[in-house]
Design a protein around this motif. Structure first.
Motif, PDB file in Angstrom:
ATOM      1  N   THR A 190      30.522  40.811  42.538  1.00 54.63           N
ATOM      2  CA  THR A 190      29.688  40.458  41.393  1.00 54.63           C
ATOM      3  C   THR A 190      28.868  41.664  40.945  1.00 54.63           C
ATOM      4  O   THR A 190      28.165  42.283  41.751  1.00 54.63           O
ATOM      5  N   VAL A 191      28.961  41.968  39.652  1.00 54.77           N
ATOM      6  CA  VAL A 191      28.104  42.974  39.035  1.00 54.77           C
ATOM      7  C   VAL A 191      27.075  42.238  38.186  1.00 54.77           C
ATOM      8  O   VAL A 191      27.433  41.430  37.322  1.00 54.77           O
ATOM      9  N   THR A 192      25.806  42.506  38.439  1.00 56.18           N
ATOM     10  CA  THR A 192      24.712  41.861  37.709  1.00 56.18           C
ATOM     11  C   THR A 192      23.893  42.933  37.001  1.00 56.18           C
ATOM     12  O   THR A 192      23.539  43.952  37.608  1.00 56.18           O
ATOM     13  N   SER A 193      23.612  42.699  35.722  1.00 54.93           N
ATOM     14  CA  SER A 193      22.908  43.690  34.908  1.00 54.93           C
ATOM     15  C   SER A 193      21.705  43.057  34.221  1.00 54.93           C
ATOM     16  O   SER A 193      21.751  41.902  33.797  1.00 54.93           O
ATOM     17  N   ARG A 194      20.623  43.826  34.115  1.00 58.96           N
ATOM     18  CA  ARG A 194      19.507  43.387  33.277  1.00 58.96           C
ATOM     19  C   ARG A 194      19.434  44.211  31.991  1.00 58.96           C
ATOM     20  O   ARG A 194      18.466  44.125  31.236  1.00 58.96           O
ATOM     21  N   LEU A 195      20.473  45.008  31.748  1.00 65.15           N
ATOM     22  CA  LEU A 195      20.500  45.824  30.539  1.00 65.15           C
ATOM     23  C   LEU A 195      20.639  44.944  29.305  1.00 65.15           C
ATOM     24  O   LEU A 195      21.216  43.857  29.353  1.00 65.15           O
ATOM     25  N   LEU A 231      33.620  47.514  32.385  1.00 63.55           N
ATOM     26  CA  LEU A 231      33.833  48.135  33.692  1.00 63.55           C
ATOM     27  C   LEU A 231      35.229  47.857  34.223  1.00 63.55           C
ATOM     28  O   LEU A 231      35.859  46.856  33.864  1.00 63.55           O
ATOM     29  N   THR A 232      35.676  48.742  35.101  1.00 61.56           N
ATOM     30  CA  THR A 232      36.893  48.524  35.874  1.00 61.56           C
ATOM     31  C   THR A 232      36.508  48.470  37.348  1.00 61.56           C
ATOM     32  O   THR A 232      35.869  49.390  37.867  1.00 61.56           O
ATOM     33  N   ILE A 233      36.858  47.381  37.983  1.00 63.42           N
ATOM     34  CA  ILE A 233      36.588  47.204  39.413  1.00 63.42           C
ATOM     35  C   ILE A 233      37.900  47.341  40.162  1.00 63.42           C
ATOM     36  O   ILE A 233      38.905  46.708  39.796  1.00 63.42           O
ATOM     37  N   ARG A 234      37.890  48.160  41.199  1.00 60.53           N
ATOM     38  CA  ARG A 234      39.092  48.395  41.996  1.00 60.53           C
ATOM     39  C   ARG A 234      38.824  48.087  43.465  1.00 60.53           C
ATOM     40  O   ARG A 234      37.773  48.443  43.990  1.00 60.53           O
ATOM     41  N   VAL A 235      39.780  47.447  44.086  1.00 58.22           N
ATOM     42  CA  VAL A 235      39.790  47.292  45.536  1.00 58.22           C
ATOM     43  C   VAL A 235      41.074  47.908  46.055  1.00 58.22           C
ATOM     44  O   VAL A 235      42.170  47.574  45.580  1.00 58.22           O
ATOM     45  N   GLY A 238      43.412  39.540  38.797  1.00 56.86           N
ATOM     46  CA  GLY A 238      43.472  40.991  38.792  1.00 56.86           C
ATOM     47  C   GLY A 238      44.902  41.483  38.906  1.00 56.86           C
ATOM     48  O   GLY A 238      45.815  40.745  39.290  1.00 56.86           O
ATOM     49  N   HIS A 239      45.112  42.711  38.574  1.00 58.34           N
ATOM     50  CA  HIS A 239      46.435  43.316  38.678  1.00 58.34           C
ATOM     51  C   HIS A 239      46.609  43.933  40.056  1.00 58.34           C
ATOM     52  O   HIS A 239      45.674  44.537  40.592  1.00 58.34           O
ATOM     53  N   VAL A 240      47.800  43.823  40.620  1.00 58.23           N
ATOM     54  CA  VAL A 240      48.103  44.379  41.935  1.00 58.23           C
ATOM     55  C   VAL A 240      49.210  45.406  41.789  1.00 58.23           C
ATOM     56  O   VAL A 240      50.244  45.136  41.146  1.00 58.23           O
ATOM     57  N   ALA A 241      49.010  46.588  42.402  1.00 61.93           N
ATOM     58  CA  ALA A 241      50.014  47.648  42.339  1.00 61.93           C
ATOM     59  C   ALA A 241      50.123  48.316  43.693  1.00 61.93           C
ATOM     60  O   ALA A 241      49.192  48.277  44.510  1.00 61.93           O
ATOM     61  N   ARG A 242      51.287  48.930  43.933  1.00 68.21           N
ATOM     62  CA  ARG A 242      51.487  49.719  45.151  1.00 68.21           C
ATOM     63  C   ARG A 242      50.992  51.133  44.914  1.00 68.21           C
ATOM     64  O   ARG A 242      51.271  51.754  43.891  1.00 68.21           O
ATOM     65  N   ARG A 243      50.270  51.684  45.878  1.00 68.05           N
ATOM     66  CA  ARG A 243      49.824  53.078  45.855  1.00 68.05           C
ATOM     67  C   ARG A 243      50.105  53.666  47.229  1.00 68.05           C
ATOM     68  O   ARG A 243      49.250  53.710  48.098  1.00 68.05           O
ATOM     69  N   GLY A 244      51.343  54.100  47.438  1.00 63.45           N
ATOM     70  CA  GLY A 244      51.740  54.584  48.753  1.00 63.45           C
ATOM     71  C   GLY A 244      51.737  53.441  49.750  1.00 63.45           C
ATOM     72  O   GLY A 244      52.371  52.404  49.533  1.00 63.45           O
ATOM     73  N   ASP A 245      50.979  53.616  50.849  1.00 64.78           N
ATOM     74  CA  ASP A 245      50.919  52.564  51.862  1.00 64.78           C
ATOM     75  C   ASP A 245      49.799  51.569  51.580  1.00 64.78           C
ATOM     76  O   ASP A 245      49.537  50.683  52.395  1.00 64.78           O
ATOM     77  N   ARG A 257      39.569  44.403  34.905  1.00 56.44           N
ATOM     78  CA  ARG A 257      38.796  44.963  33.796  1.00 56.44           C
ATOM     79  C   ARG A 257      37.875  43.851  33.303  1.00 56.44           C
ATOM     80  O   ARG A 257      38.344  42.799  32.878  1.00 56.44           O
ATOM     81  N   VAL A 258      36.564  44.103  33.400  1.00 57.92           N
ATOM     82  CA  VAL A 258      35.602  43.040  33.151  1.00 57.92           C
ATOM     83  C   VAL A 258      34.540  43.494  32.161  1.00 57.92           C
ATOM     84  O   VAL A 258      34.244  44.692  32.024  1.00 57.92           O
ATOM     85  N   THR A 259      33.985  42.519  31.493  1.00 62.27           N
ATOM     86  CA  THR A 259      32.823  42.732  30.641  1.00 62.27           C
ATOM     87  C   THR A 259      31.638  42.018  31.276  1.00 62.27           C
ATOM     88  O   THR A 259      31.698  40.812  31.540  1.00 62.27           O
ATOM     89  N   VAL A 260      30.591  42.782  31.559  1.00 63.23           N
ATOM     90  CA  VAL A 260      29.350  42.198  32.055  1.00 63.23           C
ATOM     91  C   VAL A 260      28.428  42.028  30.852  1.00 63.23           C
ATOM     92  O   VAL A 260      27.957  43.018  30.278  1.00 63.23           O
ATOM     93  N   PRO A 261      28.177  40.794  30.438  1.00 65.35           N
ATOM     94  CA  PRO A 261      27.326  40.604  29.251  1.00 65.35           C
ATOM     95  C   PRO A 261      25.910  41.128  29.489  1.00 65.35           C
ATOM     96  O   PRO A 261      25.477  41.344  30.617  1.00 65.35           O
ATOM     97  N   ALA A 262      25.193  41.314  28.419  1.00 65.40           N
ATOM     98  CA  ALA A 262      23.794  41.737  28.525  1.00 65.40           C
ATOM     99  C   ALA A 262      23.005  40.717  29.337  1.00 65.40           C
ATOM    100  O   ALA A 262      23.132  39.508  29.147  1.00 65.40           O
ATOM    101  N   ARG A 263      22.211  41.236  30.247  1.00 62.56           N
ATOM    102  CA  ARG A 263      21.344  40.418  31.100  1.00 62.56           C
ATOM    103  C   ARG A 263      22.112  39.258  31.761  1.00 62.56           C
ATOM    104  O   ARG A 263      21.660  38.123  31.799  1.00 62.56           O
ATOM    105  N   ALA A 264      23.271  39.592  32.308  1.00 65.41           N
ATOM    106  CA  ALA A 264      24.109  38.562  32.929  1.00 65.41           C
ATOM    107  C   ALA A 264      24.947  39.208  34.026  1.00 65.41           C
ATOM    108  O   ALA A 264      24.720  40.366  34.415  1.00 65.41           O
TER     109      ALA A 264
END
Length: 656
Positions: A124-129, A135-139, A193-200, A207-214
Motif C-alpha cells: 500500500t502506498v499512502t499519500s497526503r499530497l 507509480l510502478t510497483i515491482r516485486v 499485476g503482470h508477471v515476467a521471467r527475469r533469469g532465475d 502500474r497504479v495511480t495513487v489519488p490525492a490524499r488517498a
C-alpha cells in the motif's frame, strides 16, 4: 578478519580455503508463521540477504528471495509492526516522492500474512499530497525448491524443476505463475499485476495511480501443496481458558500473551487425522511432530487447554511401535521421536533419520505422564480409557526394551550408526560429559529419564487402578526397584555436597558433571524430601543459575561454554521444568528465583522466548545474548510461560 574497500592486498585464490558450509542463523531475523508455513525476512521485509530467508511449506522452501520497490523512490524502513504470530506490517517512507517540507508525505506499507498453505502480501502506498501519483510497483522474487536439510546445512539453493507463466485465455499479459520441485507445487497470483521471467527470478509489476490524499494497494498470493504431506495446518485461533489468577508481573503477562498467539500458530494435525491437534516443535527447523517436544508443550499448557494434550496423546498412540526395527529404532510400545515427509540427512555428521524415527528414550514415559496429567485436568474418562491399551504397551516397553540390560534403569544406544548418538532431550553429540570435559560412552542411562519412568510407573498404576485393570501393584514394585537402584548408583559428591550425576555410562559409572537435568527429578517422587532439598540448593547456585535462567551445565565444569548448545546455554523449557518441579516439591523461593531469571530475559526477546539463549551471567551482561541458531518461536519455550505462571501462582490440577 576485516573487509575494507580500500585494501589493495586481496589474497590470491591459492591463499584462501574453500568456503565452509554453515548453518543459517535465524537470530535477528523476522518470522511470521501458520504451521506448516513460515516466512523469514529482514526487519524491513526484504528476503534474500540472509540464508534463512524465504517462504517455506513443511520441509520445502518455496521462495528464497523477494523484494518490493517503487519506481523512482528509495524506501526507508522505519518500523516493523507485529500483528500476531501470522501477520506483520513493514512501514517505510518514500521521501523521494515528497513535496518540500520536514514532514514525510508518502508512506509505503507492506503487510505479510502467512496462511497454512503459503503467504499473501499487500503493498500500500499512502499519500497526503494534493496531487495524484503515477507509480510502478515491482516485486522480484526467486522461486526455490530447497529441502530444509539443505537450507540448514548452508548448502546452495536447489532451483525448481519447472517454472511456468500461465497465459490468460484472452492472450493478454500473464498474471499468474507456477513452479514445482522438492515435492512442492506452487501457484503465484499477482492479482492483476503482470508477471515476467527475469533469469532465475520472477518480476511482478503493477502500474497504479495513487489519488490525492488517498492510497492504493496491490499485492499477490502464493500458495502451495506438497506431495505425500504428513502434516497439515489448523485454521482459526486456539480457544484458551482465562488466565486466572492474573499474573503478578507484567513481564509474565506479556510473555503469556505472545506465547498464546505463537502456540495457536504452531498447531498441526497429521494428514490422516485432521481432528487431533498437536504442536509443531518450532520454527524454522522443526515444523512437524516430535514426540518429546509435543508432549512437554502439551503438558505445560494443560492449565489453559486439554484438547491439545488429547490430540497429542491420540496421534502418538496411533504411531506407537508394534514391532522391532533396528533402522527406525521402533520397538513394541515405544513412542516415536520424529515424523518427516522424507528421510532427514544431516550432512557431514553421518546422521540419516528415516521419515518415522523412534530414536528417543524419554518420549514413552512422558506419554504416560501426560495421559495421567490430562486425566487429572479433566480429560473425560472415556477418552482416557480408550488409550489404556497404549498405556499398558508403553509401560511394558520401559521394562522389556527401555531397560535393555535388566538393571531396573532405562538406557539408550544407537544401534544403526547413523541415528542420534544421544537420545534424551539433550541430543547433541557432546551433551553427556564428564566434569573434565571428556565424553561418556554409551549405552547411557540419563538421570531425568529414570525420574520420568518412575513417575510413569506410579501414575500408570493409578490409572490402572481407577479403571479396574490389572497390574498396578506390579508397576509400583517395579518403580520401587528403579528408585532403589537410582539412589545406589547416581549420587556423587563434590565440595558443595551430594548431587545426582547426569547419567551412568556404559560401565555403569556415574558421569559427574553438574547439569540442569537435576531439575527434572523434582516433584516426580523419585527423591526423598531431603534429597530434593539438596537438588533445590544446587539449582539456584551461581554455577547453574545465570540470572537469566538455568544453565544446562555448571559453569565450573571443564566443558562449560555459554554458547554451547547443551553445555552451558539456558533453555527456556528446561528452566520451566525446574521451576515446576521446585514448586511441586515445596521450594517456592527457589522456583521464583529461576522464574525471575526467565522474566529478566524475556524483554530482550520481545517476550517471544527462544529455544535457548546464552548462559552468560546477568552480573556480566545487561541482557542475555541470543543463541544464533535457536528456534523462535518454539512450542515448549512458548508453553513454558504457562508452566511458569502455574508454578508461581499456585495453579494445580483439581484435587491435587
Amino acid at each position: 578478519m576485516t573487509d575494507t574497500a580500500t585494501s589493495t592486498d586481496a589474497p590470491s585464490p591459492s591463499d584462501t580455503a574453500p568456503t565452509a558450509f554453515r548453518q543459517p542463523l535465524p537470530a535477528g531475523e523476522t518470522v511470521v508463521l501458520r504451521a506448516p508455513a513460515q516466512a523469514w525476512s529482514a526487519a524491513d521485509g526484504r528476503m534474500g540477504a540472509a540464508p534463512i530467508h524465504g517462504v517455506y511449506l513443511g520441509d520445502t522452501r518455496l521462495v528464497s528471495a523477494a523484494t518490493a520497490a517503487v519506481d523512482g523512490a528509495v524506501a526507508e524502513h522505519i518500523a516493523t509492526v507485529p500483528l500476531g504470530a501470522s501477520s506483520v506490517r513493514f512501514e517505510s517512507l518514500l521521501r523521494d516522492l515528497d513535496d518540500p517540507g520536514a514532514d514525510p508525505d508518502v508512506r509505503l506499507a507492506v503487510r505479510r500474512d502467512v496462511t497454512r498453505s503459503g503467504v499473501t502480501e499487500g503493498i500500500t502506498v499512502t499519500s497526503r499530497l494534493a496531487r495524484p501519483l503515477e507509480l510502478t510497483i515491482r516485486v522480484r522474487l526467486t522461486p526455490d525448491a530447497s529441502s530444509m536439510d539443505v537450507v540448514k546445512s548452508g548448502r546452495p539453493a536447489t532451483p525448481p524443476q519447472t517454472v511456468e507463466l500461465e497465459q490468460p485465455d484472452d492472450g493478454g499479459v500473464p498474471t499468474r505463475a507456477s513452479w514445482s520441485g522438492g515435492g512442492a507445487h506452487v501457484s503465484l497470483d499477482a492479482r492483476g499485476g503482470h508477471v515476467a521471467r527475469r533469469g532465475d527470478r520472477l518480476e511482478l509489476v503493477w502500474r497504479v495511480t495513487v489519488p490525492a490524499r488517498a492510497s492504493s494497494t496491490v499485492g499477490f498470493e502464493l500458495s502451495a501443496t506438497l506431495d505425500d504431506a504428513v502434516v497439515a495446518g489448523v485454521d482459526g485461533e486456539q480457544a484458551w481458558a482465562p488466565i486466572e489468577p492474573a499474573p503478578r508481573d507484567d513481564r509474565l503477562a506479556r510473555w503469556l500473551d505472545r506465547a498464546q498467539g505463537d502456540l495457536s500458530a504452531l498447531r498441526l494435525t497429521t494428514a490422516d487425522s485432521p481432528d487431533d491437534v498437536f504442536l509443531a516443535a518450532g520454527a524454522p527447523w522443526f515444523f512437524t511432530l516430535f514426540g518429546r517436544d509435543s508432549l512437554w508443550a502439551a503438558r505445560f499448557t494443560l492449565p489453559l487447554d486439554r484438547s491439545i494434550a488429547a490430540g497429542t496423546l491420540r496421534v502418538l498412540a496411533r504411531l506407537q511401535g508394534t514391532t522391532s526395527v533396528a533402522d527406525t529404532a521402533e520397538q513394541p510400545g515405544k513412542i516415536m521421536h520424529e515424523l518427516r515427509q522424507h528421510t532427514l540427512t544431516i550432512p557431514d555428521e553421518g546422521v540419516s533419520l528415516p521419515p518415522l524415527y523412534y530414536g528417543t528414550v524419554d518420549a514413552t514415559p512422558l506419554w504416560v505422564c501426560l495421559l495421567h496429567d490430562a486425566w487429572r485436568w479433566g480429560l473425560p474418562d472415556a477418552e482416557v480409557e480408550a488409550l489404556l491399551p497404549n498405556l499398558e504397551a508403553a509401560l511394558a516397553w520401559m521394562r522389556d526394551f527401555g531397560d535393555s540390560d535388566g538393571d531396573d534403569l532405562l538406557e539408550y544406544v544407537d544401534e544403526t550408526g547413523h541415528g542420534l548418538a544421544n537420545q534424551g532431550w539433550k541430543d547433541s553429540g557432546d551433551s553427556v560429559q564428564w566434569r573434565d570435559g571428556s565424553l561418556a560412552e554409551g549405552p547411557i542411562a540419563l538421570c531425568e529419564v529414570q525420574a520420568y519412568a518412575y513417575e510413569a510407573a506410579m501414575h500408570g498404576a493409578d490409572l490402572l487402578d481407577h479403571f479396574g485393570r490389572p497390574g498396578a501393584d506390579g508397576w509400583r514394585e517395579w518403580a520401587g526397584r528403579l528408585r532403589d537402584r537410582f539412589r545406589a548408583s547416581f549420587w556423587v559428591s563434590d565440595a558443595a555436597g551430594d548431587y545426582p550425576a547426569i547419567a551412568l555410562d556404559a560401565a555403569k559409572r556415574p558421569v559427574d558433571t553438574v547439569t540442569s537435568n537435576l531439575g527434572h527429578l523434582l516433584g516426580t517422587g523419585l527423591l526423598t524430601s531431603a534429597e530434593e532439598a539438596r537438588v533445590a540448593s544446587r539449582l539456584v547456585s551461581p554455577e547453574l543459575s545465570s540470572g537469566f535462567g538455568l544453565r544446562t551445565m555448571s559453569s565450573d565444569s571443564a566443558g562449560f561454554w555459554p554458547l554451547s548448545y547443551h553445555g552451558g546455554s539456558v533453555w527456556t523449557h528446561d528452566t520451566a521444568i525446574a521451576v515446576s518441579g521446585l514448586a511441586r516439591a515445596g521450594f517456592a523461593a527457589e522456583a521464583q528465583q529461576l522464574a525471575d531469571g526467565l522474566l529478566a530475559a524475556a524483554p530482550a526477546f520481545d517476550y517471544r522466548m527462544p529455544e535457548l539463549h546464552s548462559g552468560d551471567s546477568a552480573a556480566d551482561v545487561p541482557a542475555p545474548v541470543p543463541y544464533p541458531a535457536s528456534c523462535r518461536p518454539q512450542a515448549w519455550s512458548a508453553a513454558a510461560a504457562v508452566a511458569v505462571w502455574a508454578a508461581t501462582h499456585g495453579v494445580v490440577a483439581p484435587g491435587a
